[in-house]
Structures are given as structure tokens and as C-alpha cells.
Design a protein around this motif. Structure first.
Motif, short mmCIF file in Angstrom:
data_model
loop_
_atom_site.label_atom_id
_atom_site.label_comp_id
_atom_site.label_asym_id
_atom_site.label_seq_id
_atom_site.Cartn_x
_atom_site.Cartn_y
_atom_site.Cartn_z
N ALA A 161 -1.31 6.97 -41.27
CA ALA A 161 -0.55 6.73 -40.05
C ALA A 161 -1.53 6.48 -38.91
CB ALA A 161 0.35 7.92 -39.73
N GLY A 162 -1.03 5.85 -37.85
CA GLY A 162 -1.88 5.51 -36.72
C GLY A 162 -1.93 6.61 -35.68
N ALA A 163 -3.13 6.96 -35.22
CA ALA A 163 -3.27 7.98 -34.18
C ALA A 163 -2.57 7.58 -32.88
CB ALA A 163 -4.75 8.26 -33.93
N PRO A 164 -2.67 6.31 -32.44
CA PRO A 164 -1.95 5.95 -31.21
C PRO A 164 -0.44 6.14 -31.32
CG PRO A 164 -3.63 4.32 -31.71
CD PRO A 164 -3.53 5.21 -32.91
N ASN A 165 0.11 5.91 -32.49
CA ASN A 165 1.54 6.13 -32.71
C ASN A 165 1.89 7.59 -32.42
OD1 ASN A 165 4.08 6.64 -34.06
ND2 ASN A 165 3.79 4.79 -35.28
N TYR A 221 -6.65 1.38 -33.05
CA TYR A 221 -7.27 0.63 -31.96
C TYR A 221 -7.76 1.53 -30.82
CZ TYR A 221 -2.48 1.05 -30.15
OH TYR A 221 -1.25 1.53 -29.73
N VAL A 222 -7.64 2.88 -30.95
CA VAL A 222 -8.11 3.80 -29.91
C VAL A 222 -8.88 4.95 -30.56
CG1 VAL A 222 -7.50 5.24 -27.93
CG2 VAL A 222 -6.09 3.25 -28.48
N PRO A 223 -10.21 4.90 -30.64
CA PRO A 223 -10.95 5.99 -31.27
C PRO A 223 -10.67 7.36 -30.66
CG PRO A 223 -12.37 4.08 -30.98
CD PRO A 223 -11.09 3.77 -30.28
N ALA A 224 -10.49 7.42 -29.35
CA ALA A 224 -10.27 8.71 -28.69
C ALA A 224 -8.94 9.35 -29.08
CB ALA A 224 -10.33 8.53 -27.17
N ALA A 225 -8.07 8.60 -29.74
CA ALA A 225 -6.76 9.15 -30.12
C ALA A 225 -6.83 10.08 -31.33
CB ALA A 225 -5.79 8.01 -30.42
N MET A 226 -7.93 10.05 -32.08
CA MET A 226 -7.97 10.80 -33.33
C MET A 226 -7.77 12.30 -33.14
SD MET A 226 -8.37 8.80 -36.00
CE MET A 226 -9.39 9.45 -37.32
#
Length: 378
Positions: A272-276, A305-310
Motif C-alpha cells: 500500500a502507499g504511504a501517502p494514501n 512519491y513522498v519519502p517522508a510519508a513512510m
């Protein structure tokens, strides 16, 4: 001079729980894990902050964002790669798979240049020891694209290749299962409606001609090799079943609940995507990652598309009821396992000393320090 580092008074996020304790790092590895505080001279007191394994990101497009920070403003390739590396490191990511697109469906021809430059710079900067994080290669293969296969044949034996994903961005399937959403997206991007209609017909015909032979060749290239294969934007149970039958073990960003459930039934790992998770929903109208998590359908979180979202995504999972060790595992142990990287992803003696110090401020994790193989990188 000793290469030993002692980190003490930390809340260690271990595979099976959280414990107040101390780590001893030596020779780039975790040498000891102990409960309680260390009185050793020179021990670094972390003040009760969390200490988790270094983040393992299986998919980020962040390099593309550095190459094109604004429309029509292309940045020099090496400078863009170094900026990408710095952003990854300060986000706590110690192992990152740079996801580079092979094959153009008319979205952005410059992405092919970015892919070629990215592969070149990945090798050169790694060999020079110029990167903070460990960068590996993830090839995103656009099956209907006429130019995908020649690029794949150039790169399929690259020594840093660790993952390959099969994509199809044809309108009417996958992420663009709803053709009307595809139409609206292209018109908002400046295309004329009649041009969009013409292109949709062309892409459907191109898919019919190229997708299947490209898929067969890709599968043949990786048959028997230790390179994990993933499918991108699965959309129904039939598609998932075919992928599983072809030996594909990872479902990356399934677009709806039915596809994710089918992937789970097939024993596939689900990304799943972290930004989601951070935004509270998909930017493209697909299934909410939080909804997938509530059904136990999230194994791995990727930055997309956002490393800081992890890190924030892992904390969101914990806020949603997932135990913190399990939430942290979605960005550490689970991706490492899926990639076959058995030397990292957990705080255990003998594993790589890839670590992140952080504390939560109002529910948001803030990075205090990052170590890769025992060396401070942020």
C-alpha cells in the motif's frame, strides 16, 4: 579508535514488542540488545526516544520529482540524484529501491531519459561511495509500450536490480479502470477532448498488440532468478489469479478491495502507499489504504512519491489499532523479507545496524538521527 557505538535509554521497537533498552553497535552490525540503561562511558542517551530499524522502501518515484522540480525545469541528473538521496536519508530510509519507468504510453517521454540517467547515476554514485542510503533498482515495466522491452533487455542483469513490476496504464484497466476518470485527467492536463478520444483508441489497440508478447518475454527473462516480481494496480480476481499462476508474488497498490482480497487469497504480499495512509485516502480515487489495513490486507508500505510519508504511515497504522511492532514491520522487516534482504529490517544481534531514532510530536514521528551500518547518515 573503537568502532563501537552504544545507544541507551531508548524505546526499542523489537519484532515482538517495545522495550526500554540499549543497543551496542560494532563493525556495522547490532552486536548486543539489552534491557535497561548502560553506564558505559560514551554511551549515547536517547532520552527515551523510539529506536526502530532503518526503513526499507520498495518503491519511490521521488527521483523523478527531483529531476523535474517544476514543469519544463529539468534539473541536472547527478544533482537530482544526490538531492533525492538526502531526502531519503533524513526520512529514515536506509534501503531504497529507486523505481524507474521503462516504456512510454504518451504520458511523459522525458521519463525514459530519467530512467536511463537514473540507472547510470545509480551505478556511478554507488561505486563512488557518494550515497547516504543504500540505493537499489526497481524497474517498472509498462507492458503495452513499444519501447519497454529494449530498455528491459539493457537493464535486466543490472547488479543492483532487486525488483521488477509489471504495469499497464491503458485506459479501461488498472488505475484507469474508469475511462471517464482517464478522460478528465488528460483534459485537466491540457489535452483537447478529441485528442484524448483518439489516443484512447490508439492505446487500446497498442495494448492488444504489445502487452501479451512483452509480458511473456519479461517472465522468460526472470524465470528462475532471485528477483521478486510484482504487479501494479491489480483490479480484479481474474487478473490476480493469472499473476499468481505466473509466479508473481507481490500485488503493488491494488486499486480496490476485491483485488486486495484476491491477492491475499493467493498468498501474495500486498503493498500500500504511504501517502494514501497519511492523506486519509487515495489521490487517484482508488481504495483507501486504511480500509485495506482494517481487513488485514497491508503487508508492506511504500513511499510511492513522498519519502517522508513512510514513518508517519506506520504511526497511522498504529493509531488505527495495529500493534506498533507490526506497524513498523510494514516499513522494515516485511519489505526486507519480500526482497530477500535477510540482513536487515529488525533489531536483532547480527543484523545490520540500520536504525532510526524518533519521537512522536502530536502523533507525528520526527526523525532525530539515522544510522546505516552503524554510521550516522542524518
Amino acid at each position: 579508535m573503537s568502532d563501537e557505538t552504544i545507544l541507551t535509554n531508548a524505546r526499542l521497537v523489537l519484532p515482538d514488542g517495545v522495550a526500554e533498552g540499549t543497543l551496542v553497535l560494532r563493525g556495522g552490525l547490532i552486536a548486543e540488545v539489552a534491557t535497561g540503561r548502560s553506564a558505559a562511558p560514551g554511551a549515547l542517551d536517547l532520552g527515551g526516544d523510539h529506536l526502530i530499524p532503518g526503513v526499507v522502501d520498495v518503491h519511490t518515484d521521488n527521483l523523478e520529482r527531483q529531476v523535474m522540480p517544476r514543469a519544463l525545469a529539468r534539473w541536472p541528473a547527478v544533482s537530482a540524484f544526490l538531492a533525492h538521496d538526502s531526502q531519503v536519508a533524513v526520512a529514515g530510509i536506509t534501503t531504497v529501491l529507486d523505481a524507474l519507468c521503462l516504456g512510454d504510453l504518451g504520458f511523459d517521454e522525458s521519463r525514459m531519459r530519467t530512467a536511463r540517467d537514473g540507472v547510470r547515476d545509480l551505478g556511478a554514485l554507488t561505486a563512488a561511495g557518494a550515497l547516504k542510503a543504500e540505493h537499489l533498482l526497481h524497474l517498472r515495466c509498462e507492458l503495452p509500450a513499444t519501447d519497454m522491452l529494449p530498455m528491459l533487455e539493457d537493464y535486466h542483469e543490472h547488479p543492483l536490480l532487486r525488483m521488477v513490476s509489471l504495469m499497464d496504464h491503458t485506459p479501461g484497466v488498472g488505475q484507469y479502470l474508469d475511462p471517464d476518470r482517464y478522460r478528465a485527467l488528460r483534459v485537466r492536463g491540457g489535452a483537447r477532448p478529441e485528442e484524448v478520444e483518439r489516443r484512447m483508441v490508439e492505446l487500446t489497440a497498442q495494448r492488444a498488440a504489445w502487452s501479451e508478447p512483452n509480458r511473456r518475454r519479461l517472465l522468460a527473462l526472470f524465470e528462475g532468478r532471485d528477483v521478486p516480481l510484482a504487479t501494479h494496480d491489480d483490479w480484479d480476481a481474474e487478473v490476480v489469479a493469472r499473476n499468481a499462476a505466473d509466479g508473481i508474488a507481490i500485488s503493488e497498490f491494488p486499486v480496490n478491495l476485491a483485488a486486495a482480497r484476491a491477492a491475499r487469497a493467493q498468498g501474495m504480499a500486498i503493498i500500500a502507499g504511504a501517502p494514501n495512509l497519511v492523506r486519509g485516502g487515495s489521490h487517484s480515487g482508488n481504495v483507501s489504504a486504511a480500509e485495506l489495513a482494517r481487513e488485514g490486507l497491508v503487508d508492506i508500505v511504500a513511499s510511492d512519491y513522498v519519502p517522508a510519508a513512510m514513518l508517519e504511515a506506520a504511526w497511522k497504522l498504529a493509531e488505527g489499532g495495529m500493534p506498533l511492532p507490526a506497524a513498523v514491520a510494514t516499513i522494515t522487516a516485511n519489505p526486507a523479507r519480500a526482497l530477500g534482504l535477510a540482513d536487515r529490517g529488525r533489531i536483532e544481534p547480527g543484523l545490520r545496524a540500520d536504525l532510526v531514532r524518533l519521537r512522536a510530536l502530536g502523533g507525528t514521528p520526527v526523525v532525530g538521527a539515522v544510522w546505516r551500518e552503524g554510521a550516522r547518515i542524518a
